[in-house]
Enzyme design. Structure first.
Site, PDB file in Angstrom:
ATOM      1  N   TYR A 119     -21.211  12.407  66.702  1.00 31.57           N
ATOM      2  CA  TYR A 119     -21.201  13.710  66.043  1.00 31.57           C
ATOM      3  C   TYR A 119     -20.038  13.739  65.061  1.00 31.57           C
ATOM      4  CZ  TYR A 119     -20.127  18.556  65.082  1.00 31.57           C
ATOM      5  OH  TYR A 119     -19.842  19.729  64.424  1.00 31.57           O
ATOM      6  N   GLU A 173     -22.336  19.441  59.167  1.00 29.80           N
ATOM      7  CA  GLU A 173     -22.270  18.483  60.262  1.00 29.80           C
ATOM      8  C   GLU A 173     -23.434  17.510  60.211  1.00 29.80           C
ATOM      9  OE1 GLU A 173     -24.518  20.662  63.997  1.00 29.80           O
ATOM     10  OE2 GLU A 173     -22.371  21.006  63.774  1.00 29.80           O
TER      11      GLU A 173
END
Length: 380
Positions: free
Chosen positions: A101, A189
Site C-alpha cells: 500500500y 493512493e
C-alpha cells in the site's frame, strides 16, 4: 471530486507511474475486443467508487474470450453495494508475488500531509490502521519543501519493503506526493502496488480525490467531473446544490450545517445504526429545498428511515416544516418513515405546522436518532 479508477490511472500514467495496459468498456462485445487486444489473462473491474469490489463480485480474472464475455455479462448491469455498474475496466492481469500500500493524505491532527507505505497491501487500509497501526510507516511532509528523497526512502525501509524494489517503491511514493500537491488532491493512493516475480513495480489500482474548491485551477480534471459522478443521486445532488455523500447504511440523514449533520451521523452510529448518507441543505433553506432533500433521500433504495435534524438560525423552522409537508403530501404512501427534530428560529411555529400524521416528531436530537434507528431495524 472522486475520480474513477480509470480516470485516476490516466492521471498516473501521464505522470509516469507504471500502470497496467487497460481499456474502458461498457458492453460485453467491447470487453471481448479489449481483452483480445490486450492479451489474456485480463482483469475485468467494475468502475464504481466503493471498496471491496473483488469480494462483492465486481472484479474477475479471465483467461479467454468466452470467460471474458461471461464475466462482462455478470458485472455490467449488476448492483454493487447499491451502485449500478455500467462500465468496466479491462486490464492486463499482473502476476504478482507481493502487494503493498502506498498513499498520501492530510493528517489533520498534525496539520501536515502524510506519506504512507505498508507491506499489507491489497486489503482495507482502514482496518490495518485500526488493528495494526504499526504496519503503516508514515512520513509527515513540510509542504513548503515537499517530500524529500530521504523521507520517501525512510518510509519504504521502515515499512519493511524488500530492498530489491525499495527504490522503485520510493519513486512511486514521491510521484504520488507530487501529484497530490500539484493537483490539489485530498487523497491519493495505490492499493495494491503489485510486485512481480521479476521485481517490477506495478500500480494495480488508483484512488484520487480532488478538492472541489480547487477545480477551477485544473480544467482538465474539471472536465472529468460529470463522468466522475458515481450515480443518479450524486448527479441530483449537484443539480440541487447539496453537499452530499452517499454512505453504506440505511438511516437517511438531512440537516442544515456540516457540523450538525456530522453530529447526527455520529449519533446514528452510537445508537447502533448505520448512516446512509451525509446531506447538508445549508443555511436559510426554503420549503422547496427541503422537499428536494427528501426527494433525494427517498430515492436511495438503501434507506429504511430518515432523520431530519434542523437547528434554526438563518433557517426557519416553519419553512422547514412547510417543505416536509409539501414533500410528504405528494405521496399516496410515504416510502420511508421520517423522524423530525426542530430547534431554534421559529421551531415552535414549525412544530405546529408539521403534519404529524406523516412524520414522527421528537423534541431532542438523541430521541430523534434513536427513533430513526429503531425504524430502520424494523425494516430489516
Amino acid at each position: 471530486m472522486k475520480l474513477h479508477e480509470y480516470q485516476a490511472k490516466g492521471v498516473f500514467a501521464d505522470a509516469g507511474l507504471p500502470v497496467p495496459d487497460s481499456t474502458l468498456a461498457s458492453t460485453p462485445d467491447e470487453v471481448v475486443a479489449a481483452a483480445d487486444d490486450i492479451g489474456y489473462p485480463v482483469a475485468i473491474k467494475a468502475q464504481v467508487q466503493v471498496g471491496g469490489r473483488g469480494k462483492a463480485g465486481g472484479i474477475e480474472l479471465v483467461d479467454d474470450a468466452e470467460e471474458a464475455r461471461a464475466a462482462a455479462e455478470r458485472i455490467i448491469g449488476m448492483d454493487l453495494k447499491g451502485l449500478h455498474v455500467d462500465r468496466v475496466l479491462v486490464e492486463e492481469a499482473v502476476d504478482f508475488v507481493n502487494e503493498l500500500y502506498v498513499g498520501v493524505t492530510m493528517d489533520r491532527n498534525e496539520g501536515k500531509p502524510v506519506a504512507m507505505v505498508s507491506t499489507q497491501g491489497g486489503v482495507n487500509i482502514e482496518e490495518v490502521a485500526a488493528e495494526t497501526p504499526e504496519a503503516i510507516a508514515r512520513e509527515h511532509v513540510d509542504p513548503a519543501f515537499g517530500l524529500q528523497p530521504y523521507q520517501a526512502r525512510r518510509a519504504v525501509y521502515d515499512a519493511g519493503v524488500d530492498r530489491e524494489v525499495a527504490g522503485d517503491v520510493a519513486s512511486v511514493l514521491t510521484t504520488l506526493y507530487d501529484l497530490w500537491a500539484e493537483k490539489d488532491a485530498t487523497e491519493i493512493e495505490v492499493n495494491p502496488v503489485m510486485i512481480t516475480s521479476d521485481g517490477e513495480v506495478v500500480c494495480a489500482d488508483a484512488v484520487m480525490n480532488i478538492d472541489d474548491d480547487a477545480l477551477f485551477r485544473h480544467p482538465d480534471l474539471a472536465d472529468m467531473e460529470d463522468e466522475a459522478a458515481e450515480d443518479d443521486l450524486e448527479a441530483k445532488a449537484n443539480e440541487y446544490g447539496f453537499d452530499y455523500v452517499r454512505l453504506s447504511g440505511n438511516v437517511g440523514i438531512i440537516g442544515n450545517g456540516a457540523g450538525l449533520v456530522m453530529t447526527t451521523l455520529d449519533l446514528v452510529d452510537y445508537y447502533g445504526g448505520a448512516p446512509a448518507n451525509f446531506l447538508d441543505i445549508g443555511g436559510g433553506a426554503k420549503a422547496e429545498r427541503v422537499a428536494n432533500a427528501l426527494d433525494m433521500v427517498f430515492a436511495d433504495e438503501n434507506v429504511d428511515s430518515v432523520v431530519f435534524n434542523i437547528f434554526g438560525g438563518i433557517t426557519r423552522g416553519d419553512e422547514v416544516a412547510k417543505g416536509i409537508n409539501e414533500a410528504l403530501e405528494s405521496f399516496d404512501e410515504i416510502p420511508k418513515k421520517v423522524v423530525v427534530r426542530l430547534a431554534g428560529t421559529n421551531a415552535a411555529e414549525g412544530m405546529e405546522i408539521l403534519n404529524t400524521d406523516l412524520v414522527t416528531v421528537e423534541s431532542t436530537l438523541e430521541d430523534a436518532v434513536q427513533r430513526a434507528v429503531e425504524y430502520s431495524e424494523e425494516e430489516q
